[in-house]
Write an enzyme that holds these catalytic residues in place. Sequence first.
Site, PDB file in Angstrom:
ATOM      1  NE  ARG A 107      -5.615  -4.923   8.988  1.00 56.85           N
ATOM      2  CZ  ARG A 107      -4.728  -3.973   7.692  1.00 56.85           C
ATOM      3  NH1 ARG A 107      -4.042  -4.264   7.106  1.00 56.85           N
ATOM      4  NH2 ARG A 107      -4.003  -2.034   8.219  1.00 56.85           N
ATOM      5  CB  SER A 108      -0.526  -5.874   8.231  1.00 61.01           C
ATOM      6  OG  SER A 108      -0.406  -4.765   7.651  1.00 61.01           O
ATOM      7  CB  CYS A 109       3.227  -8.020  12.199  1.00 64.13           C
ATOM      8  SG  CYS A 109       4.253  -8.021  13.569  1.00 64.13           S
ATOM      9  CG  ASP A 110       7.107  -2.393  10.569  1.00 67.39           C
ATOM     10  OD1 ASP A 110       8.599  -3.489  10.545  1.00 67.39           O
ATOM     11  OD2 ASP A 110       7.077  -1.509  10.544  1.00 67.39           O
ATOM     12  CB  ALA A 144       5.951   2.607   4.854  1.00 67.94           C
ATOM     13  NE  ARG A 173      -1.523   0.699   4.338  1.00 67.71           N
ATOM     14  CZ  ARG A 173      -1.064   1.842   4.465  1.00 67.71           C
ATOM     15  NH1 ARG A 173      -0.996   2.989   4.350  1.00 67.71           N
ATOM     16  NH2 ARG A 173       0.418   1.231   5.314  1.00 67.71           N
ATOM     17  CD1 TRP A 201      -1.247   6.742  17.817  1.00 66.65           C
ATOM     18  CD2 TRP A 201      -2.315   5.757  15.595  1.00 66.65           C
ATOM     19  NE1 TRP A 201      -1.501   5.083  17.500  1.00 66.65           N
ATOM     20  CE2 TRP A 201      -2.442   4.914  16.757  1.00 66.65           C
ATOM     21  CE3 TRP A 201      -2.300   6.236  14.335  1.00 66.65           C
ATOM     22  CZ2 TRP A 201      -2.570   3.554  15.622  1.00 66.65           C
ATOM     23  CZ3 TRP A 201      -3.616   4.917  13.935  1.00 66.65           C
ATOM     24  CH2 TRP A 201      -3.275   3.689  14.393  1.00 66.65           C
ATOM     25  CG  HIS A 215       5.315  -6.581   6.632  1.00 65.21           C
ATOM     26  ND1 HIS A 215       3.627  -6.702   6.456  1.00 65.21           N
ATOM     27  CD2 HIS A 215       5.389  -5.373   6.340  1.00 65.21           C
ATOM     28  CE1 HIS A 215       3.183  -5.798   7.421  1.00 65.21           C
ATOM     29  NE2 HIS A 215       4.541  -4.828   7.063  1.00 65.21           N
ATOM     30  CG  LEU A 216      11.390  -7.761   8.157  1.00 63.72           C
ATOM     31  CD1 LEU A 216      12.914  -9.047   7.601  1.00 63.72           C
ATOM     32  CD2 LEU A 216      11.996  -6.837   9.215  1.00 63.72           C
ATOM     33  CE1 TYR A 217       6.115  -1.297   4.228  1.00 69.92           C
ATOM     34  CE2 TYR A 217       6.314  -1.106   6.844  1.00 69.92           C
ATOM     35  CZ  TYR A 217       5.610  -0.837   5.604  1.00 69.92           C
ATOM     36  OH  TYR A 217       4.322  -1.162   5.479  1.00 69.92           O
ATOM     37  CG  ASN A 233       1.350  -4.498  16.903  1.00 70.00           C
ATOM     38  OD1 ASN A 233       2.534  -4.909  15.997  1.00 70.00           O
ATOM     39  ND2 ASN A 233       1.817  -3.238  17.760  1.00 70.00           N
ATOM     40  CD  GLU A 267       0.071   2.793  20.165  1.00 68.76           C
ATOM     41  OE1 GLU A 267      -0.336   3.007  18.959  1.00 68.76           O
ATOM     42  OE2 GLU A 267       0.650   2.006  20.699  1.00 68.76           O
ATOM     43  CB  CYS A 273      -1.787  -3.644  12.120  1.00 67.61           C
ATOM     44  SG  CYS A 273      -1.609  -2.594  11.336  1.00 67.61           S
ATOM     45  CE1 TYR A 329      -5.834  -1.680  16.050  1.00 68.73           C
ATOM     46  CE2 TYR A 329      -4.264   0.247  15.710  1.00 68.73           C
ATOM     47  CZ  TYR A 329      -4.821  -1.047  15.477  1.00 68.73           C
ATOM     48  OH  TYR A 329      -3.450  -0.827  14.415  1.00 68.73           O
TER      49      TYR A 329
END
Length: 324
Positions: A226-229, A323, A37, A97, A267-269, A237, A75, A201, A139
């Site tokens: 669902r998505s983890c950097d 990102a 994305r 944020w 993932h890793l960027y 997290n 947070e 996420c 959230y």
Amino acid sequence: MASIASVSDSPPERHYEWQVLDLMRHIWEHGDERVDRTGVGTRSVFGAQLRFDLSDGQMPLLTTKRVYWKTATREFLWFLTGQTNIRPLCEQGVEIWTDWPLDRYRRETGDAIARADFSARIVADAAFAAQWGDLGPVYGKQWVDWPVYEPLGDGTFRRREHGVNQIADLVAGLKANPGSRRHIVEGWNVAELDAMALPPCHKTYQFHVAGGTQGKGRLNGLLYQRSCDLGLGFAFNAWSAALFIRMLAQQCDLEPGELVWMGGDVHLYLNHADLVEEQLARVPSGSPRMAILRRPASIFDYRIEDFEVTGYKPGAAISAPVAV
């Protein structure tokens, strides 16, 4: 006859952080390269699981880089308020944020304001914060005020003033029916995803009480992302999920058990190569512990001063771009 090995001859227990580093190395070396994305690109695997023991004050606090656990805690406490404006975070110096409202402000106004100046204006100007600092129903809004609509009888619906407080219901459910399989907190409200600055996420939490028939029960928690950097977001997290379990356990007279972390797209960027290589070159050490110094009247009444971490001697911080 062979002698029986003494306790001192036994191999040391593997440090909890190695599983994170092993996953990181696997993704970096074997992950599927994908267009994402953000346009930055990632290396990704689908489906991963990690487990962390939370007994005796243990927390999944990464030691191969400094994790600002107080920022993550602030947070999480903000989530529990149900607020969606970044102003209370900025007032505490928490900027995790800020990039999303800042990006929207720059796009819509053409003003290339510096991040620090934008945050300072959010704090100083309530009207500006109201216009530009809101993230939509992210959230905490879903956690404590999931919207409920009532039929009016003419084919239309009206939103109830107060929605479902999933957190309050969770605490009550753990106390009244610890054996239930419905101890779930969900953030993925399909009807409101488009109104969120970022869809959740860390979307689903489930809790499980074990051993209650043999004494004080142990509270286990599962987080599905669902998505983890893994390079940036995971550290916060995992900490927050473990913190959630510890707070719930205290409120419900249970012992902390285990955190089970599950990731969908992990993932890793591609622009985080320096971060990944630096972290993989380091060796985990120590065993940080967290104590909760006070038991508030409810799970909504904790303060940052209630948490104390000891035994934490991490490596230096490793910075990398977010990102958006």
